[in-house]
Design a protein around this motif. Sequence first.
Motif, short mmCIF file in Angstrom:
data_model
loop_
_atom_site.label_atom_id
_atom_site.label_comp_id
_atom_site.label_asym_id
_atom_site.label_seq_id
_atom_site.Cartn_x
_atom_site.Cartn_y
_atom_site.Cartn_z
N GLU A 90 -28.54 72.25 32.82
CA GLU A 90 -27.94 73.22 31.91
C GLU A 90 -26.43 73.30 32.06
O GLU A 90 -25.72 73.74 31.16
CB GLU A 90 -28.58 74.60 32.11
N SER A 91 -25.94 72.83 33.20
CA SER A 91 -24.50 72.94 33.44
C SER A 91 -23.70 71.72 32.98
O SER A 91 -22.48 71.78 32.88
CB SER A 91 -24.23 73.17 34.94
N VAL A 92 -24.39 70.60 32.68
CA VAL A 92 -23.61 69.40 32.33
C VAL A 92 -23.37 69.31 30.82
O VAL A 92 -24.19 69.75 30.01
CB VAL A 92 -24.28 68.08 32.81
N ASP A 93 -22.22 68.74 30.48
CA ASP A 93 -21.89 68.46 29.09
C ASP A 93 -22.67 67.21 28.67
O ASP A 93 -22.44 66.11 29.17
CB ASP A 93 -20.38 68.22 28.98
N ARG A 94 -23.60 67.40 27.74
CA ARG A 94 -24.51 66.30 27.38
C ARG A 94 -23.86 65.24 26.51
O ARG A 94 -24.46 64.21 26.21
CB ARG A 94 -25.74 66.88 26.69
N ASN A 95 -22.64 65.49 26.09
CA ASN A 95 -21.95 64.49 25.27
C ASN A 95 -20.92 63.71 26.07
O ASN A 95 -20.09 63.01 25.49
CB ASN A 95 -21.26 65.19 24.09
N LYS A 96 -20.95 63.90 27.35
CA LYS A 96 -19.91 63.26 28.17
C LYS A 96 -20.48 62.34 29.24
O LYS A 96 -21.55 62.60 29.79
CB LYS A 96 -19.10 64.36 28.87
N THR A 97 -19.73 61.29 29.50
CA THR A 97 -20.08 60.40 30.58
C THR A 97 -18.81 60.03 31.32
O THR A 97 -17.76 59.98 30.69
CB THR A 97 -20.82 59.15 30.04
N PRO A 98 -18.80 59.80 32.61
CA PRO A 98 -19.95 59.93 33.51
C PRO A 98 -20.32 61.40 33.76
O PRO A 98 -19.49 62.29 33.58
CB PRO A 98 -19.43 59.30 34.80
N ILE A 99 -21.53 61.61 34.19
CA ILE A 99 -21.98 62.94 34.58
C ILE A 99 -21.29 63.27 35.91
O ILE A 99 -21.36 62.48 36.85
CB ILE A 99 -23.52 62.97 34.71
N PRO A 100 -20.59 64.42 35.97
CA PRO A 100 -19.70 64.65 37.12
C PRO A 100 -20.39 65.24 38.35
O PRO A 100 -19.73 65.86 39.17
CB PRO A 100 -18.67 65.63 36.55
N LEU A 101 -21.69 65.09 38.46
CA LEU A 101 -22.37 65.60 39.66
C LEU A 101 -23.53 64.66 40.00
O LEU A 101 -23.96 63.87 39.15
CB LEU A 101 -22.83 67.04 39.44
N PRO A 102 -24.04 64.75 41.22
CA PRO A 102 -25.12 63.84 41.58
C PRO A 102 -26.45 64.31 41.00
O PRO A 102 -26.66 65.52 40.86
CB PRO A 102 -25.16 63.93 43.12
N PRO A 103 -27.33 63.39 40.64
CA PRO A 103 -28.67 63.80 40.22
C PRO A 103 -29.43 64.36 41.43
O PRO A 103 -29.01 64.15 42.56
CB PRO A 103 -29.30 62.50 39.73
N ASP A 104 -30.50 65.09 41.18
CA ASP A 104 -31.30 65.60 42.30
C ASP A 104 -32.17 64.49 42.88
O ASP A 104 -32.39 64.42 44.08
CB ASP A 104 -32.16 66.77 41.83
#
Lengths: 184, 174
Positions: A90-104
């Motif tokens: 819910e916190s990530v911008d879904r239109n942007k890459t790269p995703i600025p945090l690690p996946p779980d």
Amino acid sequence: MATTTTMTGAAFDQLPFDKFHRWELLHGELIAVPAKTPRHQIIVGMLSADLYEYLRQNGGGIAVWGCEYALGEDDRLTPDVGILFREKWESVDRNKTPIPLPPDIAVEVIDPGDLAEYSLRKIWTYLGSGVKEVWQIVPEIEIVMIYRGVKSVTVLDVAESLSTPLLPGWEISVRQIFSARRQP
Amino acid sequence: MSGAAFDQLPYEEGRRWELVQGEMIAVSSATLEHQGIVLDLGANLRQYLRREPRGGVALDVEFALSDDNRLRPDLAILLGEHWTSVDRKKVPIPLAPDIAVEVQSPSARANDIMRKIRTYLAAGVQEVWQVAPEFQTVLIYRGAKSITVLEIGDSLSTLLLPGWELPLREIFTA
């Protein structure tokens, strides 16, 4: 050995889009990602669909494949499947890459072209950046290795099931993960 | 090909092949770092085995692990009867070593390493030590499901070699 190219994550992010080659950045070192085999893609597709459906039903988050994550200044990795729990998703911008945090959870399927040292380094990099579990899938010998920390490795063979306390109620048999790869 | 056919291949200077489950696998040329680690670790083990005559250490020797497997671990340790019974003038050695050590080279494929480890364990090797210089890590396999990861602050030791111990820091200073 090929010569190594090093750069920062910021410089990596500025590289032009390349239609034919995929790259990852590991500790500032540019790494070519081998083209995927059909076997690889079938495993990734099947597992992603299964995880996506599970997470959609219980609202726990998302499973996405082929997305790039900025894990640190000099690390840009694209796990075959990345799982983000709800809060992160819910916190990530879904239109942007790269995703600025690690996946779980990060899932990597080992390909015939993958080098051993990069495979290990990737796992360590994921764990070091806060990924809770790395699943390394090895079609060649039909095992799944779960890394829950640098010192915690669990090996699953085809007689077992893949599950995790992070995804309560979700389970898939290891045999099923590899079932699509056998020749008819 | 079969192990028997592999054994008949003409001798090549610096033979560069292994046979894993009937498939020929190219062995990459070793780097200085690789050879440094192998030599240091081998010398350390050899010193120990001279002091404690439990067996011997072999460097880059080929083992016939089964019909279609011919592997050459960077280091192999043969203990007790395995060591005393083996014909030292013959290759391949027709039994499995007790410990096999593989030092990962930069060009090693992940698949090849995992297949080798599995082949060693299936053939009766009690421990496989996978040395990863890139990450200054040693992975000890004591069976298909038992992996112990050692980091730079740890020491390498095993019940198979009582009293022997080597800090990883020393392994990776080469």
